[in-house]
Design an enzyme around this catalytic site. Structure first.
Site, short mmCIF file in Angstrom:
data_model
loop_
_atom_site.label_atom_id
_atom_site.label_comp_id
_atom_site.label_asym_id
_atom_site.label_seq_id
_atom_site.Cartn_x
_atom_site.Cartn_y
_atom_site.Cartn_z
N TRP A 196 3.54 -20.93 -10.90
CA TRP A 196 2.07 -20.35 -10.78
C TRP A 196 1.33 -21.17 -11.86
O TRP A 196 1.49 -21.10 -13.02
CB TRP A 196 1.98 -19.10 -10.93
CG TRP A 196 0.56 -18.49 -10.85
CD1 TRP A 196 -0.30 -18.88 -10.05
CD2 TRP A 196 -0.18 -18.28 -12.04
NE1 TRP A 196 -1.57 -18.37 -10.42
CE2 TRP A 196 -1.41 -18.30 -11.64
CE3 TRP A 196 0.22 -17.71 -13.56
CZ2 TRP A 196 -2.51 -17.34 -12.52
CZ3 TRP A 196 -0.90 -17.24 -14.21
CH2 TRP A 196 -2.14 -17.36 -13.83
N GLU B 218 3.71 -20.46 -6.07
CA GLU B 218 2.86 -19.35 -6.07
C GLU B 218 1.53 -19.59 -5.94
O GLU B 218 0.69 -20.36 -6.63
CB GLU B 218 3.22 -18.37 -7.28
CG GLU B 218 2.33 -16.98 -6.86
CD GLU B 218 2.56 -16.06 -8.02
OE1 GLU B 218 3.10 -16.33 -9.08
OE2 GLU B 218 1.92 -14.88 -7.91
N LYS C 78 -2.67 -18.78 -4.84
CA LYS C 78 -3.53 -17.61 -5.14
C LYS C 78 -4.83 -18.19 -4.88
O LYS C 78 -5.28 -19.14 -4.73
CB LYS C 78 -3.54 -17.76 -6.87
CG LYS C 78 -4.38 -16.52 -7.65
CD LYS C 78 -4.10 -16.23 -8.94
CE LYS C 78 -5.02 -15.01 -9.54
NZ LYS C 78 -4.37 -14.70 -10.80
N ASP D 191 2.29 -13.59 -3.44
CA ASP D 191 2.03 -12.32 -4.02
C ASP D 191 1.09 -11.40 -3.68
O ASP D 191 -0.06 -11.88 -3.05
CB ASP D 191 1.33 -12.75 -5.60
CG ASP D 191 0.88 -11.74 -6.69
OD1 ASP D 191 1.41 -11.71 -7.57
OD2 ASP D 191 0.36 -11.23 -6.09
N HIS E 30 -2.70 -11.70 -4.05
CA HIS E 30 -3.34 -13.14 -4.09
C HIS E 30 -4.15 -13.67 -2.76
O HIS E 30 -4.23 -14.79 -2.66
CB HIS E 30 -2.44 -14.18 -4.61
CG HIS E 30 -1.95 -13.96 -6.15
ND1 HIS E 30 -1.24 -15.02 -6.43
CD2 HIS E 30 -2.32 -13.25 -6.82
CE1 HIS E 30 -0.97 -14.78 -7.73
NE2 HIS E 30 -1.50 -13.59 -7.93
N HIS F 44 6.12 -11.66 -5.04
CA HIS F 44 5.69 -10.95 -6.33
C HIS F 44 4.94 -9.62 -5.63
O HIS F 44 3.65 -9.71 -5.04
CB HIS F 44 4.67 -11.53 -6.80
CG HIS F 44 5.29 -12.81 -7.91
ND1 HIS F 44 4.54 -13.46 -8.88
CD2 HIS F 44 6.52 -12.91 -8.29
CE1 HIS F 44 5.41 -14.03 -9.74
NE2 HIS F 44 6.46 -13.75 -9.31
N ASP G 162 -7.27 -8.21 -7.56
CA ASP G 162 -5.82 -8.56 -7.79
C ASP G 162 -5.73 -7.87 -9.18
O ASP G 162 -5.34 -8.52 -10.19
CB ASP G 162 -5.81 -9.99 -7.97
CG ASP G 162 -4.62 -10.63 -8.50
OD1 ASP G 162 -3.34 -9.84 -8.03
OD2 ASP G 162 -4.39 -11.54 -9.15
N ASP H 100 -3.20 -6.02 -10.15
CA ASP H 100 -1.66 -5.83 -10.67
C ASP H 100 -1.47 -4.51 -11.24
O ASP H 100 -0.98 -4.13 -12.08
CB ASP H 100 -1.41 -7.11 -11.69
CG ASP H 100 -1.46 -8.17 -11.42
OD1 ASP H 100 -0.05 -8.64 -10.53
OD2 ASP H 100 -2.22 -9.10 -11.61
N ASP I 150 5.64 -7.86 -9.57
CA ASP I 150 4.67 -8.39 -10.54
C ASP I 150 3.49 -7.57 -10.94
O ASP I 150 2.55 -7.57 -9.93
CB ASP I 150 4.06 -9.94 -10.23
CG ASP I 150 3.20 -10.59 -11.07
OD1 ASP I 150 2.96 -10.10 -12.23
OD2 ASP I 150 2.48 -11.54 -10.46
#
Ligand code: RNT
Ligand code: ZN
Length: 421
Positions: A188, A229, A231, A262, A265, A289, A297, A299, A329
């Site tokens: 990433w 990855e 995004k 992810d 993302h 992820h 985003d 997390d 993640d």
């Protein structure tokens, strides 16, 4: 009041009968769910700081919160991971970032790392019977050119990060050989702009050239599956991301690599669960992820919500377990970090177990017969089948705390270890 063994058994017997009525073999479902690897990310334990960089998180990602007890050394981090693992059943791997290198006083940088800087992690993984996955770290480092790495205009910057990308494949190969199982490497790169980019094509050409160099050396893809990855945007990188979804997926397909989805993302109305079977038409394997974005985003620790369940349903109902590497993640610095891991990992495994237990044959039969009302009815009935009783029994047989019992143990660890830091 905590549950006793007799209650666990009683609940399990009842659940087994309920599932058997749908033709589901509960013991077989437990076995299937238990064998699916989930890769726990090391970076929840120290707010993604690592041990080798600037000490500050960059690259368009951020942790918020200042809960006490952050791991400050590899020893502390491993101790915390072990504490979390004592609450987590099922096949587990550790997902390590290159920034968790142990230099042991040596002057060496990310472009020159070898297995030597990670032998502490390899030994620890061996001792604990865990697999490892790996990630090059394209952030929190003085060689970052703002948020640019592999697509920087500066040749020396690109060169440094290309070498880092190569080293990570080599280190992953050592992990895979040492542990006798694949080590997935996730690439990433935050590269992108806060504001409108004029030459959107040029940076993607630079990125392509850098990636081509990283992946030129032939390294066994079975042992070291490499993945890109994508995004949509990062903080301070809102307008243009070089390795966007289309770029990363396209590069992976053309170059026989893998692709990482992810959960945070994409646009907030997009779900990665809806993408899994589509991208697997064109790729042999993918990485996930699993994260939870709250409005963006962010997390957050993954909750046992509809999307988590849908992701696991997609994997198991389509028989994709050997083609999807499941990794988590998230990074929350506002709560106990060991508990954050335990909550997220237990939720991932609960969702896997529920997917394995679901009466998918009956649901699929209704669909094949174009009886869509029964399909919807069964999908909804499934939600209140007693998978919780099976989960309790499963935790019990695996020797991890049943129900909320783990919380007290985690709080003891907080009192005795974390709060003393
Ligand atoms: C960032 C990506 C990336 C990181 C980790 C630390 O938006 O999701 O996967 O979270 O590499
Ligand atoms: Zn991610």
């Amino acid at each position: 009041m905590s549950i006793n063994e007799k209650q666990i058994e009683k609940g399990f017997e009842y659940a087994k009968e309920r599932y058997a009525a749908y033709g589901v073999d509960t013991n077989a479902a437990i076995e299937r769910a238990d064998a699916i690897a989930v890769s726990m990310h090391c970076w929840q334990g120290d707010d993604v700081i690592g041990f080798d960089g600037t000490g500050e998180l960059s690259g368009g990602i951020a942790t918020t919160g200042s809960y006490p007890g952050r791991a400050r050394t590899p020893g502390e981090l491993r101790q915390d991971i072990n504490a979390a693992l004592s609450f987590i059943p099922g096949k587990t791997k550790l997902n390590l970032h290159a920034s968790y290198a142990e230099k042991n006083g040596k002057t060496i940088d990310r472009d020159a790392y070898t297995i030597e800087q990670f032998s502490g992690w390899l030994d620890w993984a061996k001792e604990n019977g865990l697999g490892l996955d790996f990630n090059p770290t394209y952030f929190s480092h003085p060689m970052m050119d703002g948020d640019f790495s592999l697509a920087s205009l500066k040749e020396d910057v690109r060169k440094f990060w290309i070498e880092h990308g190569k080293r990570c494949r080599e280190i992953a190969l050592e992990f895979a050989k040492g542990l006798n199982q694949p080590c997935a490497v996730n690439y990433w790169m935050p590269d992108g702009f806060k504001d409108t980019c004029a030459d959107t094509r040029y940076y993607r050409e630079l990125m392509t050239r850098s990636l081509d160099e990283i992946f030129a050396a032939p390294i066994d893809k079975e042992l070291v599956p490499c993945s890109l990855e994508s995004k949509l945007f990062g903080m301070g990188v809102e307008s243009y991301t070089v390795a966007s979804h289309e770029f990363s997926l396209g590069y992976a397909i053309r170059n026989n690599l893998f692709y990482t989805l992810d959960s945070g993302h994409f646009h907030p109305t997009e779900y990665i669960s809806a993408k899994i079977s589509a991208v697997l038409c064109y790729l042999d394997k993918i990485l996930l992820h699993v994260s939870r974005g709250v409005r963006w985003d962010s997390d957050h620790v993954i909750a046992l919500d509809d999307e988590l369940q849908r992701i696991m349903d997609e994997i198991l109902w389509n028989g994709f377990e050997s083609r999807v590497f499941i990794g988590l993640d998230f990074f929350d610095a506002s709560i106990n970090r060991v508990m954050a891991w335990a909550i997220g990992m237990r939720n991932a495994r609960k969702a896997i177990l529920s997917a394995a237990l679901a009466p998918i044959e009956a649901i699929r039969k209704a669909e094949r017969e174009e009886d869509f009302s029964s399909r919807l009815a069964l999908l909804e009935e499934r939600k209140t089948l007693p998978s919780g009783a099976v989960w309790d029994y499963y935790c019990h047989t695996k020797g991890v705390p049943v129900g909320e019992n783990w919380i007290k143990q985690a709080k003891t660890y907080e009192r005795d270890v974390l709060s003393k830091r």
